[in-house]
Design an enzyme around this catalytic site. Structure first.
Site, mmCIF file in Angstrom:
data_model
loop_
_atom_site.group_PDB
_atom_site.id
_atom_site.type_symbol
_atom_site.label_atom_id
_atom_site.label_comp_id
_atom_site.label_asym_id
_atom_site.label_seq_id
_atom_site.Cartn_x
_atom_site.Cartn_y
_atom_site.Cartn_z
ATOM 1 N N LYS A 52 0.838 -1.209 0.000
ATOM 2 C CA LYS A 52 0.000 0.000 0.000
ATOM 3 C C LYS A 52 0.869 1.253 0.000
ATOM 4 O O LYS A 52 0.616 2.203 -0.741
ATOM 5 C CB LYS A 52 -0.938 -0.006 1.226
ATOM 6 N N GLN A 96 -4.500 -1.564 9.739
ATOM 7 C CA GLN A 96 -4.457 -2.889 9.118
ATOM 8 C C GLN A 96 -5.015 -3.951 10.067
ATOM 9 O O GLN A 96 -4.653 -3.991 11.245
ATOM 10 C CB GLN A 96 -3.014 -3.226 8.701
ATOM 11 N N ASP A 119 -10.885 2.944 4.326
ATOM 12 C CA ASP A 119 -11.198 1.509 4.263
ATOM 13 C C ASP A 119 -12.711 1.285 4.187
ATOM 14 O O ASP A 119 -13.154 0.166 3.901
ATOM 15 C CB ASP A 119 -10.673 0.800 5.523
HETATM 16 N N1 GUN Z 1 -6.940 -6.905 6.319
HETATM 17 C C1 GUN Z 1 -7.323 -7.604 5.239
HETATM 18 N N2 GUN Z 1 -7.882 -6.796 4.315
HETATM 19 C C2 GUN Z 1 -7.855 -5.547 4.834
HETATM 20 C C3 GUN Z 1 -8.276 -4.284 4.345
HETATM 21 O O1 GUN Z 1 -8.818 -4.132 3.240
HETATM 22 N N3 GUN Z 1 -8.048 -3.234 5.182
HETATM 23 C C4 GUN Z 1 -7.466 -3.378 6.409
HETATM 24 N N4 GUN Z 1 -7.325 -2.283 7.155
HETATM 25 N N5 GUN Z 1 -7.073 -4.543 6.880
HETATM 26 C C5 GUN Z 1 -7.258 -5.620 6.094
#
Ligand code: GUN
Length: 291
Positions: A52, A96, A119
């Site tokens: 990311k 995350q 998110d």
């Molecule tokens: N863990 C797995 N997928 C995601 C996501 O799209 N965002 C976040 N913050 N954590 C994740």
């Protein structure tokens, strides 16, 4: 069979985002800024967050990685969230998941300012999405919708079976696919671990979205000819032939299923890169709400 190439499509969309940043910001406005909070040392989470952050650089965004030890307390993490909410030079951030077990994920999610919730997990955004109002969409479902749109996959009236009912993928993609939108307008069934007669159900699908986290779960005899398959799974399986000792596979038995499909996403290189591209798009939108 059309291979739905998430790497290629992401590169195209990311170059469009980079062009927007260049045109809009020039030398006068600061670029969009995304932060990622990573708690603990889960290797998969570390890899996702790294990707990311790397993607931000690719499109000219500023990014900040905030690493915290797994021993962080609930109140320390909430304090950090409040700081991020108040930060003027931050447009959006993500925490995350998964978080360590002693952290209350729900409380953390509720503390995130919905205007920075790129998110789309906060109930304000999730509820707005469910009502068909403008909102930040969760990145994986949004990435899938972008992929269906750009590849011009017809979804209207089709039977779409979603495998999995998580808050991050299964539930939101089922909602989005059922909305009166294009792509969308599908007839959606959510299947899960308690679903009866799953092979028959899958054979009745014209679109399958697999998000259950079981390697190679969807086999060729569960798929009807001409099905569109979106594979969200990212599973590690042992592979002595690979230098790392493992390789990544999806929830679909790709090699045996692919020739029956009208279109299918590979793993890796399908939905994964689209998820990150959707996050960039959300960050751009958060930025444009301020500037
Ligand atoms: N863990 C797995 N997928 C995601 C996501 O799209 N965002 C976040 N913050 N954590 C994740």
């Amino acid at each position: 069979m059309i291979l739905l190439d998430g790497n290629k499509l992401s590169a195209k969309i990311r170059s469009e985002i980079a062009a927007r940043v260049g045109e809009y910001c020039g030398n006068t406005i600061r670029p969009p800024h995304l932060a990622a909070v990573l708690v603990g040392d889960n290797p998969a989470s570390q890899a996702y967050v790294r990707n990311k952050i790397k993607a931000c650089e690719e499109v000219g965004f500023t990014s900040t990685l905030i690493k915290k030890d797994a021993s962080i307390t609930q109140s320390q993490l909430l304090e950090l969230i409040h700081e991020l909410n108040a930060s003027e030079d931050l447009d959006g951030y993500i925490v995350q998941l998964p978080l360590p077990r002693h952290i209350d994920e729900e409380e953390v999610n509720l503390a995130i300012d919905p205007s920075k919730d790129v998110d789309g997990f906060h109930p304000n955004n999730f509820g707005r999405m469910a009502l068909g109002m403008s909102s930040f969409l969760p990145a994986t479902p949004m990435g899938i919708m972008m992929m269906l749109e750009r590849y011009d996959i017809q979804t209207e009236g089709k039977h779409c079976v979603v495998l999995g009912r998580s808050n991050i993928v299964g539930t939101p993609i089922a909602l989005l696919m059922s909305k009166k939108t294009k792509p969308g307008n599908a007839t959606v069934t959510i299947a899960h671990s308690r679903t009866h007669h799953l092979p028959e159900l899958l054979r009745s699908a014209q679109i399958i979205i697999a998000a259950l986290g079981i390697p190679h779960f969807v086999k060729a005899d569960m798929v009807s000819p001409g099905t569109v398959i979106i594979d969200v799974g990212i599973n590690k399986i042992e592979d002595p032939a690979n230098a790392k000792g493992y390789r990544l596979v999806g929830d679909v038995d790709f090699d045996n299923v692919k020739d029956k499909c009208a279109a299918i996403t590979p793993v890796p290189g399908g939905v994964g890169p689209m998820t990150i591209t959707a996050l960039l798009e959300n960050t751009w939108r958060a930025f444009r709400q301020k500037f």
